[in-house]
Scaffold this active site. Structure first.
Site, PDB file in Angstrom:
ATOM      1  N   HIS A  15     103.236  22.607  -7.882  1.00 45.99           N
ATOM      2  CA  HIS A  15     101.892  22.764  -8.085  1.00 45.99           C
ATOM      3  C   HIS A  15     100.915  23.261  -7.017  1.00 45.99           C
ATOM      4  O   HIS A  15      99.776  23.361  -7.092  1.00 45.99           O
ATOM      5  CB  HIS A  15     101.228  21.614  -8.732  1.00 45.99           C
ATOM      6  N   HIS A  18     110.221  24.173 -19.250  1.00 43.79           N
ATOM      7  CA  HIS A  18     109.201  24.870 -19.668  1.00 43.79           C
ATOM      8  C   HIS A  18     108.993  26.571 -19.064  1.00 43.79           C
ATOM      9  O   HIS A  18     109.238  26.475 -17.754  1.00 43.79           O
ATOM     10  CB  HIS A  18     107.725  24.294 -19.481  1.00 43.79           C
ATOM     11  N   ASP A  44     105.931  27.875 -18.584  1.00 41.52           N
ATOM     12  CA  ASP A  44     104.438  28.273 -17.795  1.00 41.52           C
ATOM     13  C   ASP A  44     104.682  27.483 -16.507  1.00 41.52           C
ATOM     14  O   ASP A  44     105.337  26.545 -16.070  1.00 41.52           O
ATOM     15  CB  ASP A  44     103.318  27.467 -18.754  1.00 41.52           C
ATOM     16  N   ASP A 102     108.882  24.896 -10.831  1.00 46.10           N
ATOM     17  CA  ASP A 102     108.165  23.933 -11.635  1.00 46.10           C
ATOM     18  C   ASP A 102     107.779  24.817 -13.028  1.00 46.10           C
ATOM     19  O   ASP A 102     106.716  25.014 -12.680  1.00 46.10           O
ATOM     20  CB  ASP A 102     107.268  22.991 -11.274  1.00 46.10           C
ATOM     21  N   ASP A 159     113.136  18.837 -15.509  1.00 43.94           N
ATOM     22  CA  ASP A 159     111.703  19.093 -15.137  1.00 43.94           C
ATOM     23  C   ASP A 159     111.263  17.841 -14.088  1.00 43.94           C
ATOM     24  O   ASP A 159     110.166  17.941 -14.091  1.00 43.94           O
ATOM     25  CB  ASP A 159     110.839  19.172 -16.344  1.00 43.94           C
ATOM     26  N   GLU A 165     103.429  23.632 -21.174  1.00 45.34           N
ATOM     27  CA  GLU A 165     103.842  22.388 -21.039  1.00 45.34           C
ATOM     28  C   GLU A 165     102.707  21.600 -19.873  1.00 45.34           C
ATOM     29  O   GLU A 165     102.267  20.648 -19.931  1.00 45.34           O
ATOM     30  CB  GLU A 165     105.320  22.069 -20.465  1.00 45.34           C
ATOM     31  N   GLU A 166     102.221  22.659 -19.017  1.00 45.15           N
ATOM     32  CA  GLU A 166     101.565  22.301 -17.967  1.00 45.15           C
ATOM     33  C   GLU A 166     100.024  21.838 -18.184  1.00 45.15           C
ATOM     34  O   GLU A 166      99.205  21.206 -17.630  1.00 45.15           O
ATOM     35  CB  GLU A 166     101.378  23.515 -16.715  1.00 45.15           C
TER      36      GLU A 166
END
Length: 410
Positions: free
Chosen positions: A380, A79, A81, A141, A198, A175-176
């Protein structure tokens, strides 16, 4: 040909944070900036059909090597984002031959990353690692996943001796914030099956995830001057606390791990007149998941019996399901990853995902899609880290999966 980490360092320059409060698709237009860059790069690599649709989904493929046209069409997804909780990547740096100890990320602000606090670092001892400046995100990520996929595909294009069938790739927005699969075109992608790249530390393999629901609870009170409130006030604040106390204490996120599900009160707001509580319900087991949803209604019924009908209203909405029941009948998808890891000298670590992936929803849309590692940890946040050597191994892993399927189909 560049290595995967070199591509990653290009991609993290793009701020691609998604926004859950935005109604647009993608939720932030800046994700398209990276998407457009990837399309340009993919075409330069020789991926002739690379393109981005109007919603920010990037698609591409390479044809089968001569003689391997009967091999399955395998897809790989990552992904675009990143989360918006931490500022976008600034000044990443490489630590050569990491010694496994504390890392001073930012001396000025005394930001230190310790393996005692972040034990995943211990597995990176001896590797070259990419770290943040201690104040911002890295973005591995899932830009590491994008880099690994494109590096593996570049190898296949540049080396005609590598046997492979058709290889599909897609890079998705949002995705997030849980919207990644919403506009993904499974038919257009046209893969027999796929993998999301991922995961986290090297060796990670996941093919089961939480069943998930969101539960919105409204508590209706009645405001009366506190000086004359006896037998008249219904304080929604205290009733909300009472409602929450009826849920099993040991099934809160901070007390659970592995296959243990939870009730997560993620936010609440309100006053005497009305309180809104927002819950996440999660469990790998389908029956236990149903019990959790029923428990929300049971707690509401108890409160309404005590304080009057309509005091508490509960609306629970399913979000995604555990992909295990779909993957297990086609376990060769997982076995292929395990076998490839073994050939590469990587110890597989199969664990349940304590969350969800795009792959879980795509699996129920007809595209079976387990997940494996990217080589990073502490995602994150400002302690995000990725191993350069792990990224190389995962690039090898993608190639090995494709090659093994091609050889079997020969």
């Amino acid at each position: 040909m560049t290595r995967a980490y070199e591509k990653l360092l290009e991609y993290v320059k793009f701020d691609t944070a998604s926004d859950a409060n935005s109604p647009t698709v993608p939720s932030t237009m800046k994700q398209k900036d990276l998407g457009a860059y990837l399309v340009k790069q993919m075409k330069e690599l020789g991926i002739q059909d690379a393109e981005m649709d109007d919603k920010g989904y990037v698609y591409g493929s390479i044809p089968a090597a001569p003689g391997y046209e009967k091999a399955p069409k395998i897809g790989f997804l990552a992904h675009l984002d990143t989360v918006d909780d931490v500022p976008a990547c600034q000044d990443p740096r490489i630590i050569k031959n990491y010694d496994g100890g504390d890392v001073v990320l930012n001396q000025q602000h005394n930001v230190v990353m310790s393996p005692e606090e972040f034990p995943g670092l211990k597995k990176m001892a001896g590797d070259d690692i990419i770290v943040t400046n201690g104040m911002s995100l890295l973005g591995a990520d899932d830009k590491a996943g994008i880099a690994e996929i494109l590096t593996a595909v570049e190898r296949m294009l540049n080396d005609p001796s590598i046997p492979h069938g058709v290889v599909k790739m897609a890079f998705t927005p949002d995705e997030e914030i849980g919207r990644g699969p919403a506009h993904f075109d499974v038919k257009r992608f046209d893969a027999d099956f796929a993998y999301t790249v991922d995961g986290a530390l090297l060796g990670g393999v996941e093919y089961e995830n939480f069943n998930a629901a969101g539960s919105e609870v409204t508590v209706n009170g009645q405001s009366v001057h506190p000086g004359s409130a006896k037998n008249q006030m219904k304080n929604a604040n205290t009733i909300a606390m009472e409602f929450h106390s009826l849920l099993p204490l040991e099934q809160k996120p901070e007390y659970t791990e592995g296959y243990e599900g939870f009730y997560f009160l993620r936010s609440m707001e309100g006053s005497v007149e009305k309180v809104n509580l927002h819950y996440m319900l999660r469990d790998h087991d389908k029956e236990k998941f149903a019990q959790k949803k029923a428990m929300m209604d049971k707690a509401a019924a108890f409160i309404n019996e005590k304080y009057g009908a309509g005091t508490v209203q509960v609306e629970t909405t399913d979000m995604y399901r555990n992909m295990r029941e779909k993957i297990e009948p086609e376990f060769h998808l997982v076995q292929a990853v395990l076998d490839a890891m073994e050939e590469l000298g990587v110890q597989p670590v199969v664990t349940p995902i304590r969350g969800g992936t795009d792959g879980a929803e795509l699996t129920y849309k007809g595209l079976l899609c387990p997940n494996f590692c990217t080589g990073g940890t502490n995602f994150h946040g400002r302690f995000e880290t990725v191993s350069i050597q792990a990224m190389d191994k995962i690039t090898d892993l993608i190639e090995k999966i494709v090659v093994n399927y091609a050889k079997k189909a020969k």
